[in-house]
Scaffold this active site. Structure first.
Site, short mmCIF file in Angstrom:
data_model
loop_
_atom_site.label_atom_id
_atom_site.label_comp_id
_atom_site.label_asym_id
_atom_site.label_seq_id
_atom_site.Cartn_x
_atom_site.Cartn_y
_atom_site.Cartn_z
CD1 TRP A 102 -2.02 -2.26 2.02
CD2 TRP A 102 -3.33 -1.47 -0.30
NE1 TRP A 102 -3.33 -2.80 1.48
CE2 TRP A 102 -3.38 -2.62 0.70
CE3 TRP A 102 -3.21 -0.46 -0.66
CZ2 TRP A 102 -4.28 -2.59 -0.44
CZ3 TRP A 102 -4.51 -1.05 -1.99
CH2 TRP A 102 -5.05 -2.55 -1.71
CG ASP A 171 -3.06 3.99 4.42
OD1 ASP A 171 -4.48 3.66 5.09
OD2 ASP A 171 -2.63 3.32 3.66
CE LYS A 195 -8.77 -2.80 4.48
NZ LYS A 195 -7.72 -1.77 3.11
C1 LIG Z 1 -7.19 -1.74 1.84
C2 LIG Z 1 -6.48 -1.12 2.34
C3 LIG Z 1 -5.94 0.20 1.23
C4 LIG Z 1 -7.25 0.44 0.12
O1 LIG Z 1 -7.90 0.20 0.07
P1 LIG Z 1 -9.14 1.04 -0.82
O2 LIG Z 1 -10.44 1.70 -0.06
O3 LIG Z 1 -9.27 -0.26 -1.38
O4 LIG Z 1 -8.23 2.21 -1.56
C5 LIG Z 1 -4.77 0.95 1.72
N1 LIG Z 1 -4.28 1.15 2.37
C6 LIG Z 1 -4.36 0.31 3.25
C7 LIG Z 1 -2.93 -0.32 4.34
C8 LIG Z 1 -5.32 -0.75 3.77
O5 LIG Z 1 -5.09 -1.39 4.25
#
Ligand SMILES: *Cc1c(COP(=O)(O)O)cnc(C)c1O
Length: 358
Positions: A102, A171, A195
């Site tokens: 990511w 993030d 999540k």
């Molecule tokens: C799942 C995830 C993403 C992607 O998220 P989307 O909402 O599908 O764009 C980005 N960063 C991390 C750390 C993730 O776990």
């Protein structure tokens, strides 16, 4: 029918009580004779949901007044672009820590916008750990430092956050609300909800007001944080159902006792699985280095591909869902977000032990 033992990485398990409440309110929300989905986003009833979610998040995370809480769409993935579009101005450099796929994706998008530097990386060691950061490597040209607080695919997590003089961007898609946070350390936090916060469709952004105060009229309206700030995230139609469910999840977090309680429980849940791995005489191998282990995503492999396949097949037959590792690393992964009950983790631990003995 009983509920599955859901270890999905995202979208992931939601608290059962949240789903039941949503079910109960589905046809007639708050005496409106409508579902939340059918309300106007300009109605008083929806506004209460919207502002309620914002103020509850503020309360749970202790978010100071000089920060905004925004609801966006486009997932965390759109934030990979919005962060540099709004913050990586002419002559500045975006500093990135590479700790997994990511963060690589975040860097890839930033490169399209401006100058970037990779200031630390554990890529050479298949992202087994959170790389060490030397604050002196971050120079005066820095627009920000970007990190990924929890690496969903590799199962590593920052235990404490770096003290830097530049805006820290995180993030937090896969570990927001897993523990208390000192928001003051951050310039901007973003997280896709699917999540730890709720369903997919809404992305939460927490941003320090002073960081996005400069006018950026050249940006497309919907890619400018100011649009969301000026309009309380109601410039256009927000994902009302997702925000409603987010609010229910936040109410659940509060009723469970808040983030201290959840942190303790999350660490207990993670320990149950890491203990099985550590006491398996190498039958289960954890992917993450011990000092970087995530309490949200537990990644491990078995002695060979054949045993992994057998493990996953038998796990499925026993009602365990979502244990496949990400396609880029293989092996197994148990995602144990806030809403995954301790009992389900215990069940999985038992299954892992009996599979090994067998
Ligand atoms: C799942 C995830 C993403 C992607 O998220 P989307 O909402 O599908 O764009 C980005 N960063 C991390 C750390 C993730 O776990």
């Amino acid at each position: 029918m009983s509920r599955a033992f859901n270890f999905n990485a995202g979208p992931a398990a939601l608290p059962e009580s949240v789903l039941l409440k949503a079910q109960k309110e589905l046809l007639n929300f708050n005496g409106t004779g409508m579902s939340v989905m059918e309300l106007s986003h300009r109605s008083k009833e929806y506004e209460e949901v919207h502002n309620g979610a914002i103020s509850l998040l503020r309360k749970l995370l202790n978010i100071p007044d000089d920060y905004e809480v925004l609801f966006l769409q486009g997932g965390a993935s759109l934030q990979f672009s919005m962060v540099p579009l709004n913050l990586l101005t002419e002559g500045k450099t975006g500093y990135y820590v590479l700790s997994g796929s990511w963060s690589e994706k975040a860097l890839k998008e930033a490169k399209k916008v401006g100058k970037t530097v990779v200031v630390a990386s554990s890529k050479d060691d298949t992202y087994k750990y959170i790389p060490e950061l030397n604050a002196d490597d971050i120079k005066e040209d820095a627009a920000y430092l970007h990190i990924t607080s929890n690496n969903t695919i590799y199962g590593t997590q920052w235990k404490s956050f770096p003290d830097v003089d530049v805006p820290l961007i995180a993030d937090m898609s896969s570990d927001i609300l897993c523990r208390p946070l000192d928001i003051n350390k951050f310039g901007l936090i973003y997280a896709g909800a699917q999540k730890n916060l709720g369903p997919s469709g809404v992305t939460v952004v927490i941003v320090k007001k002073s960081l996005v105060s400069e006018s950026l009229d050249h940006l497309p309206t919907m890619l400018n944080y100011q649009t969301y700030i000026k309009n309380n995230s109601l410039y256009n139609t927000p994902p009302t159902l997702a925000i409603y469910l987010l609010k229910l999840v936040l109410e659940w977090v509060e009723s469970e006792g808040g983030l201290e309680v959840l942190e303790k429980r999350n660490n207990e849940k993670a320990k149950i699985l890491y203990d099985v791995i550590d006491e398996s005489n190498g039958f289960y191998q954890g992917h993450a280095r011990e000092d970087s282990r995530s309490n949200m995503n537990v990644t491990f492999t078995l002695p060979d591909q054949e045993k992994s396949a057998e493990f996953l097949k038998l796990a499925k037959e026993n009602g365990f869902v979502g244990l496949n590792g990400h396609r880029s690393v293989g092996g197994c992964r148990a995602s144990i977000y806030n809403a995954v009950p301790v009992e389900h983790v215990e069940k999985l631990a038992q299954f892992m032990k009996s599979f090994k003995n067998r």
